[in-house]
Design an enzyme around this catalytic site. Structure first.
Site, PDB file in Angstrom:
ATOM      1  N   PHE A 197      -4.419  -1.345  -1.500  1.00  0.00           N
ATOM      2  CA  PHE A 197      -3.269  -2.158  -1.116  1.00  0.00           C
ATOM      3  C   PHE A 197      -2.113  -1.930  -2.077  1.00  0.00           C
ATOM      4  O   PHE A 197      -2.307  -1.854  -3.293  1.00  0.00           O
ATOM      5  CB  PHE A 197      -3.605  -3.651  -1.177  1.00  0.00           C
ATOM      6  CG  PHE A 197      -4.748  -4.099  -0.325  1.00  0.00           C
ATOM      7  CD1 PHE A 197      -4.547  -4.595   0.959  1.00  0.00           C
ATOM      8  CD2 PHE A 197      -6.054  -4.063  -0.825  1.00  0.00           C
ATOM      9  CE1 PHE A 197      -5.604  -5.039   1.730  1.00  0.00           C
ATOM     10  CE2 PHE A 197      -7.120  -4.516  -0.063  1.00  0.00           C
ATOM     11  CZ  PHE A 197      -6.895  -4.997   1.221  1.00  0.00           C
ATOM     12  N   ASP A 198      -0.907  -1.893  -1.538  1.00  0.00           N
ATOM     13  CA  ASP A 198       0.289  -2.088  -2.347  1.00  0.00           C
ATOM     14  C   ASP A 198       0.396  -3.581  -2.651  1.00  0.00           C
ATOM     15  O   ASP A 198      -0.293  -4.404  -2.019  1.00  0.00           O
ATOM     16  CB  ASP A 198       1.512  -1.584  -1.573  1.00  0.00           C
ATOM     17  CG  ASP A 198       2.804  -1.785  -2.338  1.00  0.00           C
ATOM     18  OD1 ASP A 198       2.803  -1.648  -3.573  1.00  0.00           O
ATOM     19  OD2 ASP A 198       3.826  -2.095  -1.696  1.00  0.00           O
TER      20      ASP A 198
END
Length: 301
Positions: free
Chosen positions: A162-163
């Site tokens: 995930f960012d």
């Protein structure tokens, strides 16, 4: 009593996200619906190759409760095909042995109104407009960048990256960076290091993944591994770590890259999906790993 999906993570996936339908889609774009329909019916017994989302979906479907051995994830096929042309997709699902038994065929209409009916926790599609509509309704959603032919492996581990800002977290800090620059951003994060960031569109999905991980904590199995891959750097890392702690969620690996290209790290972590809100980062990442663009936050206005 009717069946329910209350105890499962529910993922809705489009046919183009699950299978390689680029040729068929190009036929639809170039020659229209009638030619597309005739082609799909004529080839409904011809196997479809796995698409960008296949590796993730296959592994999610293999997750079982360590105590009861019941499936932990329900996957629902969401397709703009009509049931007639959609038969090819179901034949491919059957041929590959995927335990997907529920489907929605909308015959060209948007599918997002039906996501709430299935309590969908994650929606993956190759259609960016469908994803935007689903995201606006509060469903964690991403547009899969198609075309990557990623080799499969026999490792059942599910790896998800995930960012941070505008994906796991709100874009409140990203807005400061975009409007006032890096120094203002760093100063704000230092001043608010003890204040948790507001949840972003994928916070709930991460929490559900974490709950599945916790269910395995007293076993020798670790079927899911997560990573945070963010452009942030010290000292802005502190607020991120404390926010995750406040949520009661643990990330297995974290990379604070300070604006560096994320692709080399992702190529080593080898996620089955990476979620990011910025198109540039997605285009770079999609060259090496399956990537989903999350059209949320100030960069997607």
């Amino acid at each position: 009593m009717p069946a329910t999906l209350d105890q499962q993570l529910v993922v809705a996936v489009s046919s183009r996200a699950l299978f390689d339908l680029d040729h068929s889609h190009a036929l639809f774009e170039d020659q229209g619906l009638q030619r597309y329909s005739a082609y799909q019916i004529a080839h409904e017994d011809v196997p479809l190759a796995p698409g960008v989302g296949y590796g993730l979906i296959k592994r999610l479907l293999e997750l079982r409760d360590p105590q009861t051995q019941t499936p932990l994830v329900e996957v629902i096929l969401i397709s703009k095909n009509d049931p007639n042309t959609g038969l090819r997709v179901f034949n491919a699902i059957e041929a590959l042995g995927l335990p997907i038994k529920r489907a929605v065929f909308t015959n060209g209409r948007a599918a997002h109104p039906y996501l709430a009916a299935f309590n969908v926790d994650l929606f993956l599609s190759a259609n960016s407009q469908d994803v935007r509509l689903a995201l606006a309704q509060g469903h964690a959603s991403a547009t899969l960048l198609t075309g990557l032919n990623q080799p499969t492996d026999d490792n059942p581990e599910v790896r998800i990256a995930f960012d941070g800002d505008a994906v796991l977290f709100s874009d409140e800090s990203e807005r400061i960076y975009q409007e006032h620059g890096l120094d203002a951003f760093q100063a704000n994060e230092l001043a608010h290091s003890e204040v948790p960031l507001a949840p972003g569109p994928f916070q709930r999905f991460l929490s559900l993944i974490h709950q599945i991980q916790v269910s395995y904590q007293h076993t020798d199995q670790r079927p899911i591994r997560t990573a945070l891959v963010t452009a942030r750097s010290a000292p802005a890392h502190k607020r991120v770590i404390k926010t995750l702690r406040h949520w009661g969620v643990q990330i297995d690996e974290a990379f604070f890259l300070g604006g560096l290209d994320k692709s080399p790290v992702l190529e080593q972590f080898r996620p089955h999906i990476f979620f990011d809100d910025q198109t540039t980062f997605c285009q770079q990442a999609a060259k090496v790993v399956p990537t989903g663009h999350v059209p949320a936050g100030i960069k997607n206005l």
